[in-house]
Scaffold this motif. Structure first.
Motif, PDB file in Angstrom:
ATOM      1  N   HIS A 180      56.267  72.282  -2.725  1.00  0.00           N
ATOM      2  CA  HIS A 180      54.896  72.754  -2.971  1.00  0.00           C
ATOM      3  C   HIS A 180      54.432  73.753  -1.912  1.00  0.00           C
ATOM      4  O   HIS A 180      53.717  74.690  -2.210  1.00  0.00           O
ATOM      5  CB  HIS A 180      53.910  71.592  -3.022  1.00  0.00           C
ATOM      6  N   ILE A 195      39.124  78.026 -14.937  1.00  0.00           N
ATOM      7  CA  ILE A 195      38.348  76.774 -14.896  1.00  0.00           C
ATOM      8  C   ILE A 195      38.324  76.297 -13.453  1.00  0.00           C
ATOM      9  O   ILE A 195      39.344  76.344 -12.757  1.00  0.00           O
ATOM     10  CB  ILE A 195      38.981  75.697 -15.809  1.00  0.00           C
ATOM     11  N   HIS A 196      37.168  75.855 -13.007  1.00  0.00           N
ATOM     12  CA  HIS A 196      37.031  75.279 -11.666  1.00  0.00           C
ATOM     13  C   HIS A 196      37.479  73.814 -11.791  1.00  0.00           C
ATOM     14  O   HIS A 196      36.671  72.921 -12.028  1.00  0.00           O
ATOM     15  CB  HIS A 196      35.564  75.394 -11.248  1.00  0.00           C
ATOM     16  N   LEU A 230      40.313  69.406  -1.352  1.00  0.00           N
ATOM     17  CA  LEU A 230      41.156  68.756  -2.364  1.00  0.00           C
ATOM     18  C   LEU A 230      40.363  67.631  -3.016  1.00  0.00           C
ATOM     19  O   LEU A 230      39.493  67.024  -2.385  1.00  0.00           O
ATOM     20  CB  LEU A 230      42.424  68.157  -1.734  1.00  0.00           C
ATOM     21  N   PRO A 290      29.271  77.974  -9.733  1.00  0.00           N
ATOM     22  CA  PRO A 290      28.145  78.784 -10.174  1.00  0.00           C
ATOM     23  C   PRO A 290      28.124  78.966 -11.698  1.00  0.00           C
ATOM     24  O   PRO A 290      29.164  78.906 -12.337  1.00  0.00           O
ATOM     25  CB  PRO A 290      28.396  80.128  -9.469  1.00  0.00           C
ATOM     26  N   LEU A 312      38.245  68.779   2.832  1.00  0.00           N
ATOM     27  CA  LEU A 312      39.700  68.868   2.667  1.00  0.00           C
ATOM     28  C   LEU A 312      40.068  69.979   1.675  1.00  0.00           C
ATOM     29  O   LEU A 312      41.212  70.405   1.616  1.00  0.00           O
ATOM     30  CB  LEU A 312      40.185  67.502   2.145  1.00  0.00           C
ATOM     31  N   TYR A 321      42.567  86.204  -5.245  1.00  0.00           N
ATOM     32  CA  TYR A 321      43.645  85.400  -5.808  1.00  0.00           C
ATOM     33  C   TYR A 321      44.182  86.048  -7.094  1.00  0.00           C
ATOM     34  O   TYR A 321      45.385  86.100  -7.314  1.00  0.00           O
ATOM     35  CB  TYR A 321      43.109  83.997  -6.096  1.00  0.00           C
ATOM     36  N   VAL A 343      37.184  84.738  -3.238  1.00  0.00           N
ATOM     37  CA  VAL A 343      38.486  84.076  -3.255  1.00  0.00           C
ATOM     38  C   VAL A 343      39.160  84.297  -4.600  1.00  0.00           C
ATOM     39  O   VAL A 343      40.330  84.648  -4.688  1.00  0.00           O
ATOM     40  CB  VAL A 343      38.343  82.555  -3.001  1.00  0.00           C
ATOM     41  N   PHE A 390      42.914  77.123  10.053  1.00  0.00           N
ATOM     42  CA  PHE A 390      42.139  78.357  10.010  1.00  0.00           C
ATOM     43  C   PHE A 390      42.495  79.271  11.182  1.00  0.00           C
ATOM     44  O   PHE A 390      42.619  80.476  11.027  1.00  0.00           O
ATOM     45  CB  PHE A 390      40.633  78.053  10.016  1.00  0.00           C
TER      46      PHE A 390
END
Ligand code: B12
Length: 278
Positions: A265, A108-109, A128, A30, A126, A222, A218, A180
């Protein structure tokens, strides 16, 4: 620019893509996402930096040589090494470094940036980005912006990448749905039949599992909380790894992270750095 990429590569960062800063500022969605600093130039040079599995032996040797291991050795490595390399390579030039962990005005997106600069295709099923050479087996680390002009004279107009593996979407969605479902089950209140039913409307884990969390929500969650234990649970992250495997086409199979790197990870267990060689 080639030298900078080579120096980054020798420190584990084998992805280094120059791009025109203004292009992200113009295309970001956005629109409310913060812009990247342009140093008041009409065209400014930035680099998108990341890594594939190439970083793992370098990071492992670095961590093993430290007197003690911190909670987030990879983030710490990134935050120390990248500024050092920028300073050494561009002495006296003002710069700004934004990380994948940067928040608020420095957010940054990265996935959108990679997609629009044609560095990696953003596979939304995904969640990703998939790279033409590394497939889904890579991560971003930083954007470095310099008080220098973008060097090309012609307009910056990367040709968008096409989805390199559309056949994977069904299987990816299958594993994502399993993830999920298990995320919803991770919340003790959601599992408790006697709990207030309106809890689910507010529960971030439930809504993440439901797919109803917005990007803004989110980011807020976060920045404030960053409680990642639901991903660290093996039953949950195994579904995410299965989705990543499902999105790996034959030619990039050799790019998969080693079991050690994967375990690090997804669990962030730092004892992995001291495991025997693979
Ligand atoms: C917030 C975030 C998350 C949240 C997502 C919450 C959600 N949506 O339900 C959580 C904490 C769960 C998460 C988990 C992981 N993430 Co993450 N995450 C981010 C972060 C910081 C911001 C994403 C964002 O808000 N984008 C802006 C919104 C507007 O755009 P959007 O298209 O709607 O973005 C969505 C996707 O990015 C998606 N998403 C990203 N990660 C995940 C993970 C899960 C499980 C889900 C459901 C969705 C999801 O959520 C975003 C918001 O809806 C980025 C770093 C960055 N600064 O970009 C890393 C980033 C997207 N994550 C990344 C990775 C690798 C992971 C993990 C594998 C972490 C790990 N253990 O290594 C896991 C699992 C990812 C997976 N798909 O399997 C990488 C992706 C690299 C790539 N090749 O594309 C990034 C770019 C960080 C990096 N270092 O490169 N992540």
């Amino acid at each position: 620019m080639e030298d900078f990429a080579a120096v980054l590569h020798s420190h584990g960062f084998d992805i280094c893509e120059p791009f025109e800063t203004q292009y992200y500022n113009l295309k970001k969605v956005p629109e409310t996402l913060p812009p990247i600093s342009t140093f008041s130039r009409p065209r400014t040079l930035s680099f998108l930096i990341g890594n594939s599995k190439h970083i793992w032996p370098i990071l492992k040797a670095h961590v093993r040589a430290l007197p003690s291991v911190s909670e987030h050795p990879l983030d710490d490595y990134v935050h120390v090494i990248i500024p050092k390399l920028v300073e050494a390579h561009f002495p006296g030039i003002a710069s700004k470094i934004q990380y994948t962990t940067s928040k608020d005005d420095d957010f940054i997106h990265f996935q959108l940036l990679a997609h629009i600069t044609a560095t990696s295709y953003y596979n939304k099923a995904l969640s990703l980005c998939v790279h033409p050479k590394h497939g889904p087996w890579k991560a971003f680390r930083a954007v470095v912006t310099l008080d220098l002009p973008f060097p090309n004279l012609e307009p910056y107009a990367p040709i968008p990448l096409i989805d390199p593996y559309p056949e994977c979407h069904e299987l990816v969605s299958h594993y994502r749905n399993l993830f999920f479902e298990s995320v919803k089950g991770y919340c003790t209140q959601c599992r408790d039949p006697s709990a207030d039913p309106s809890h689910k409307d507010k529960c971030v884990l439930f809504r993440m599992g439901d797919g109803t969390l917005t990007g803004d929500e989110v980011r807020k969650w976060y920045s404030e909380k960053r409680d990642m234990t639901f991903i660290r649970t093996v039953s949950n992250h195994q579904h995410l790894i299965a989705a990543r495997d499902a999105a790996t086409w034959d030619a990039v199979k050799d790019q998969r992270y080693s079991d050690q790197q994967l375990r690090y990870h997804y669990s962030k267990d730092t004892s992995i750095f001291f495991d025997l060689e693979e």
